[in-house]
Design a protein around this motif. Structure first.
Motif, PDB file in Angstrom:
ATOM      1  N   ASN A 192       0.778  -1.049  -0.093  1.00  0.00           N
ATOM      2  CA  ASN A 192      -0.070  -0.092  -0.067  1.00  0.00           C
ATOM      3  C   ASN A 192       0.923   1.244  -0.039  1.00  0.00           C
ATOM      4  OD1 ASN A 192      -2.373  -1.627  -0.230  1.00  0.00           O
ATOM      5  ND2 ASN A 192      -2.624  -1.308   2.160  1.00  0.00           N
ATOM      6  N   ASP A 291      -7.632  -1.398   0.015  1.00  0.00           N
ATOM      7  CA  ASP A 291      -6.649  -0.717  -0.038  1.00  0.00           C
ATOM      8  C   ASP A 291      -6.755   0.507  -0.686  1.00  0.00           C
ATOM      9  OD1 ASP A 291      -5.216  -3.106   1.103  1.00  0.00           O
ATOM     10  OD2 ASP A 291      -4.677  -3.872  -0.924  1.00  0.00           O
ATOM     11  N   LEU A 294      -7.724   3.710   0.888  1.00  0.00           N
ATOM     12  CA  LEU A 294      -6.811   4.697   1.736  1.00  0.00           C
ATOM     13  C   LEU A 294      -6.718   5.883   0.670  1.00  0.00           C
ATOM     14  CD1 LEU A 294      -4.068   2.021   2.386  1.00  0.00           C
ATOM     15  CD2 LEU A 294      -5.376   3.334   3.989  1.00  0.00           C
ATOM     16  N   ASP A 296      -9.247   7.619  -0.658  1.00  0.00           N
ATOM     17  CA  ASP A 296     -10.300   8.298  -0.640  1.00  0.00           C
ATOM     18  C   ASP A 296     -10.968   8.665  -2.118  1.00  0.00           C
ATOM     19  OD1 ASP A 296     -12.770   9.472   0.533  1.00  0.00           O
ATOM     20  OD2 ASP A 296     -11.634  11.415   0.777  1.00  0.00           O
ATOM     21  N   GLN A 354     -15.041   6.642   4.403  1.00  0.00           N
ATOM     22  CA  GLN A 354     -14.068   6.825   5.741  1.00  0.00           C
ATOM     23  C   GLN A 354     -14.412   5.871   6.703  1.00  0.00           C
ATOM     24  OE1 GLN A 354     -14.474  10.701   7.072  1.00  0.00           O
ATOM     25  NE2 GLN A 354     -13.630  10.235   8.971  1.00  0.00           N
ATOM     26  N   ASN A 357     -12.948   2.454   5.684  1.00  0.00           N
ATOM     27  CA  ASN A 357     -11.447   2.683   5.712  1.00  0.00           C
ATOM     28  C   ASN A 357     -10.967   2.450   7.103  1.00  0.00           C
ATOM     29  OD1 ASN A 357      -8.834   3.084   4.850  1.00  0.00           O
ATOM     30  ND2 ASN A 357      -9.076   5.229   4.735  1.00  0.00           N
ATOM     31  N   ASP A 358     -11.519   3.309   7.998  1.00  0.00           N
ATOM     32  CA  ASP A 358     -11.090   3.138   9.544  1.00  0.00           C
ATOM     33  C   ASP A 358     -11.220   1.793  10.000  1.00  0.00           C
ATOM     34  OD1 ASP A 358     -10.578   5.999   9.280  1.00  0.00           O
ATOM     35  OD2 ASP A 358     -12.637   6.580  10.395  1.00  0.00           O
ATOM     36  N   ASN A 361      -8.566  -0.538   7.865  1.00  0.00           N
ATOM     37  CA  ASN A 361      -7.096  -0.049   7.650  1.00  0.00           C
ATOM     38  C   ASN A 361      -6.714   0.584   8.922  1.00  0.00           C
ATOM     39  OD1 ASN A 361      -6.584  -0.912   4.952  1.00  0.00           O
ATOM     40  ND2 ASN A 361      -8.099   0.387   4.449  1.00  0.00           N
ATOM     41  N   TYR A 363      -3.650   2.013   9.625  1.00  0.00           N
ATOM     42  CA  TYR A 363      -2.758   2.786   9.178  1.00  0.00           C
ATOM     43  C   TYR A 363      -2.966   3.311   7.704  1.00  0.00           C
ATOM     44  CZ  TYR A 363       0.125   1.038  12.879  1.00  0.00           C
ATOM     45  OH  TYR A 363       0.711   0.406  14.081  1.00  0.00           O
ATOM     46  N   LYS A 364      -2.977   4.814   7.745  1.00  0.00           N
ATOM     47  CA  LYS A 364      -3.342   5.461   6.523  1.00  0.00           C
ATOM     48  C   LYS A 364      -2.319   6.215   5.966  1.00  0.00           C
ATOM     49  CE  LYS A 364      -8.006   5.468   8.126  1.00  0.00           C
ATOM     50  NZ  LYS A 364      -7.728   4.766   9.370  1.00  0.00           N
ATOM     51  N   ASP A 365      -1.043   5.588   5.785  1.00  0.00           N
ATOM     52  CA  ASP A 365       0.286   6.229   5.552  1.00  0.00           C
ATOM     53  C   ASP A 365       1.137   5.332   4.551  1.00  0.00           C
ATOM     54  OD1 ASP A 365       1.475   4.519   7.195  1.00  0.00           O
ATOM     55  OD2 ASP A 365       1.409   5.809   8.739  1.00  0.00           O
TER      56      ASP A 365
END
Length: 380
Positions: A192, A291, A294, A296, A354, A357-358, A361, A363-365
């Motif tokens: 990712n 994936d 992430l 958006d 969102q 995703n939360d 995932n 981590y979102k980096d």
């Protein structure tokens, strides 16, 4: 059929002693083995982590194993450590490596002498579909017999560590792989990292359909109502391109008329480089959208054959409607309608994206490779 079985048994007979011998060989903490997709591809989480280690730690001998001449030549040209899986060096480094990282299974690497390494299953995505032990429709649950563990030990290998993207999916991973929950590490998927930091000048729509029947199903059926000419006119009017990327199993199973604005990508390209350039994702049951969240960006879902798919192909871990944050279309005409809305600026699923995703995932980096690397580096 019989010759193939005899050959396999001969390979087993030759390798069983080597498996037990390798158990007693000292392991080198600075030798890390990587592989993916049965040794045939250079891809996925293994690839991303392999490249990170090569770039950031000269002390570690990061070694890629492959059975593909194409992959071997590609990595050789890049100056990376690569060996054929069952070459002399493939055996040697597999026997002395401290860590073995895979994305599909131990067939990604040389399992015959991986008897006392720390084996890490990076896997290839957050599961929407039931996998491994949980997949009752495709893979019969195999019991681990004592005799098999003794005489064919490399076919009953378990992983010491399993990678996850969120604590919320750990129970499914535990039941699928049979690992203890303490051995599941939540650090995010290395692949990712490649999603971030890419600026795309043209508008790209990507369709990623799930395979049917491990490549033996009816993937072509989902294109029955697809009108290439109508789609092409739509794309031309809005200055877009539609890229269709079949699953690895279905590379040669999709026959569709391509046009100026519609392309079928059958060459071996990096999926995550493609996703990084994708403005709108279309998919059916591929967990790749977890994936993609992430970034958006909008997702359109095409569960045209969901009842048949769930009953005959794969069961799902979740209620499909509750974990798909986007319009769910019944045919390609509805897909065109939803695409038109999005391209006109209508995005009614941002909040849902969102939330999902939360959940999936943590981590979102772009630092998952770093976290995974540091986790195992600090164990040395």
């Amino acid at each position: 059929m019989i010759k193939g079985r005899i050959y396999r048994y001969l390979v087993y007979v030759i390798n069983i002693p080597l498996y037990y011998i390798s158990y007693f060989l000292p392991k080198n903490k600075n030798v890390w083995i990587f592989g993916a997709w049965f040794g045939e591809k250079y891809a996925d989480n293994s690839k991303a982590l392999f490249e990170f280690v090569n770039k950031h730690d000269e002390k570690i001998a990061a070694i890629w194993l492959t059975q593909s001449k194409t992959v071997f030549n590609e990595l050789k040209q890049k100056g990376l450590n690569v060996y054929y899986t069952y070459s002399l060096f493939g055996y040697y480094y597999s026997a002395i490596a401290r860590y073995v990282f895979v994305s599909t299974g131990m067939h990604d690497v040389n399992r015959f002498v991986s008897s006392n390494n720390i084996k890490v299953q990076l896997w290839h995505g957050t599961p929407l579909k039931k996998i491994m032990n949980d997949d009752k429709l495709v893979v019969a649950k195999k019991k681990s017999h004592t005799l098999k563990q003794i005489f064919i030990p490399f076919d009953t290998i378990k992983y010491e560590y399993l990678l996850s993207s969120s604590e919320n999916i750990n129970n499914h991973l535990m039941s699928a792989f049979g690992n203890k929950i303490k051995n599941i590490i939540v650090e995010g998927y290395p692949r990712n990292d490649m999603l971030f930091g890419v600026n795309n000048k043209e508008k790209i729509i990507t369709f990623l359909p799930t395979h049917r029947g491990e490549g033996e199903g009816g993937i072509q059926n989902i294109f029955q109502s697809f009108d290439s000419n109508e789609f092409d006119r739509f794309l031309e009017k809005r200055s877009c391109r539609l890229l269709i990327k079949p699953h690895f199993y279905d590379l040669n199973n999709i026959t569709l008329e391509t046009t100026e604005h519609i392309n079928i990508l059958k060459e071996d390209l990096d999926l995550y480089q493609l996703l990084s350039k994708t403005d709108i994702l279309i998919t059916d049951y591929s967990s790749v959208y977890f994936d993609f969240l992430l970034l958006d960006r909008p997702v359109i879902f095409t569960p045209f054959d969901i009842k048949e798919y769930i009953n005959k192909d794969r069961q799902l871990y979740y209620d499909y409607d509750k974990v798909t944050p986007g319009p769910r279309c019944n045919n390609w005409n509805e897909v065109l309608i939803e695409l038109d809305k999005i391209l006109r600026g209508e995005d009614g699923y941002k909040k849902e994206r969102q939330q999902i995703n939360d959940y999936f995932n943590k981590y979102k980096d772009a630092n998952s490779s770093k976290r995974v690397y540091e986790f195992f580096k600090n164990m040395n």
